[in-house]
Design a protein around this motif. Structure first.
Motif, mmCIF file in Angstrom:
data_model
loop_
_atom_site.group_PDB
_atom_site.id
_atom_site.type_symbol
_atom_site.label_atom_id
_atom_site.label_comp_id
_atom_site.label_asym_id
_atom_site.label_seq_id
_atom_site.Cartn_x
_atom_site.Cartn_y
_atom_site.Cartn_z
ATOM 1 N N ARG A 171 0.844 -1.213 0.000
ATOM 2 C CA ARG A 171 0.000 0.000 0.000
ATOM 3 C C ARG A 171 0.868 1.248 0.000
ATOM 4 N N ASP A 172 1.875 1.271 0.850
ATOM 5 C CA ASP A 172 2.733 2.450 0.938
ATOM 6 C C ASP A 172 3.528 2.672 -0.343
ATOM 7 N N TRP A 230 0.949 3.891 -2.917
ATOM 8 C CA TRP A 230 0.490 5.223 -2.506
ATOM 9 C C TRP A 230 1.518 6.267 -2.919
ATOM 10 N N ARG A 231 2.769 5.959 -2.730
ATOM 11 C CA ARG A 231 3.837 6.898 -3.061
ATOM 12 C C ARG A 231 4.077 6.976 -4.575
ATOM 13 N N TYR A 255 -6.468 0.753 2.591
ATOM 14 C CA TYR A 255 -6.363 2.197 2.776
ATOM 15 C C TYR A 255 -7.725 2.771 3.177
ATOM 16 N N ASP A 269 -8.988 1.459 6.676
ATOM 17 C CA ASP A 269 -8.247 2.093 7.766
ATOM 18 C C ASP A 269 -8.719 3.525 7.993
ATOM 19 N N ALA A 275 0.113 14.065 9.565
ATOM 20 C CA ALA A 275 0.011 12.610 9.448
ATOM 21 C C ALA A 275 1.301 11.869 9.784
ATOM 22 N N VAL A 320 3.799 9.245 6.560
ATOM 23 C CA VAL A 320 3.006 8.642 5.490
ATOM 24 C C VAL A 320 3.777 8.806 4.187
ATOM 25 N N THR A 341 2.866 9.889 1.337
ATOM 26 C CA THR A 341 2.519 11.170 0.733
ATOM 27 C C THR A 341 1.236 11.661 1.394
ATOM 28 N N HIS A 342 1.030 12.960 1.422
ATOM 29 C CA HIS A 342 -0.210 13.489 2.001
ATOM 30 C C HIS A 342 -1.396 13.295 1.067
ATOM 31 N N CYS A 345 -4.271 11.832 -1.207
ATOM 32 C CA CYS A 345 -5.137 10.673 -1.003
ATOM 33 C C CYS A 345 -4.834 9.588 -2.038
ATOM 34 N N ARG A 397 -5.337 17.768 1.063
ATOM 35 C CA ARG A 397 -4.297 16.736 0.950
ATOM 36 C C ARG A 397 -3.326 17.061 -0.188
#
Length: 190
Positions: free
Chosen positions: A17-18, A21-22, A62, A65, A93, A96, A98-99, A101, A166
């Motif tokens: 996920r991370d 997400w990035r 994501y 959570d 946050a 994370v 990235t901020h 979404c 975001r």
């Protein structure tokens, strides 16, 4: 008898996920995932089936959570205070990827391609908006906001504000903390 996997699937989903997400869907190769998750191609396919299947799992994680965190805050501090706290949490946050979404990033990246993951991201954004609407309804029932407000419309506007915040939190030329404070204080006027 099949051998039991030697990895924690949930931990791998969180790690993936991370990465997604990035880096986004297109920016993350299968080799990137195999290397980061320390899985050989056969193990990767046995665990997740495909990059898209893993991406769908990470979107679900994501979204779940995010909803769980907000609902727990609402149970602890009340619906309106939770909604007011959310903008500040977005910019504070911590660690994370990235901020921005992940759901909005996915939708923006893949909807023009007609990719089914864009539909999944959109569906999760609808769920999040429904969570916001539920909290606005609860705040209305508690007398914290006026009865003349439409909770669904408030939720759509609030989600739009949070998504914009975001993205703004990613920029160096914007004071995201001021915007977060404005979003929170706007809720006092309801």
């Amino acid at each position: 008898m099949p051998r039991k996997p030697s990895y924690d699937r949930d931990a791998l989903i969180a790690q993936a996920r991370d990465i997604f997400w990035r880096q986004g869907w297109a920016g993350t190769s299968l080799k990137d995932l195999e290397r980061a998750l320390n899985l050989k191609p056969g193990s990767f396919y046995a665990a997740f089936g495909s990059k898209d299947a893993l991406y769908a799992l990470t979107l679900e994680r994501y979204a779940q959570d995010g909803v769980a965190r907000l609902m727990a805050m609402a149970d602890e501090m009340g619906p309106l205070r939770a909604l007011k706290a959310q903008p500040h949490l977005v910019i504070d946050a911590g660690a994370v990827p990235t901020h921005a979404c992940m759901l909005a990033k996915t939708y923006a990246e893949l909807q023009a391609k007609g990719h089914e993951l864009a539909d999944k991201a959109s569906g999760h954004m609808v769920e999040m908006k429904e969570c916001f609407a539920t909290l606005f309804r609860r705040a209305q029932q508690a007398g914290e906001i006026g009865p003349d407000h439409d909770p669904d419309r408030l939720a759509a506007r609030y989600q739009s504000d949070i998504l914009g915040l975001r993205l703004s939190a990613e920029r160096n030329d914007v004071n995201a903390a001021e915007i977060a404070a404005d979003i929170a204080s706007d809720l006092d006027r309801l």
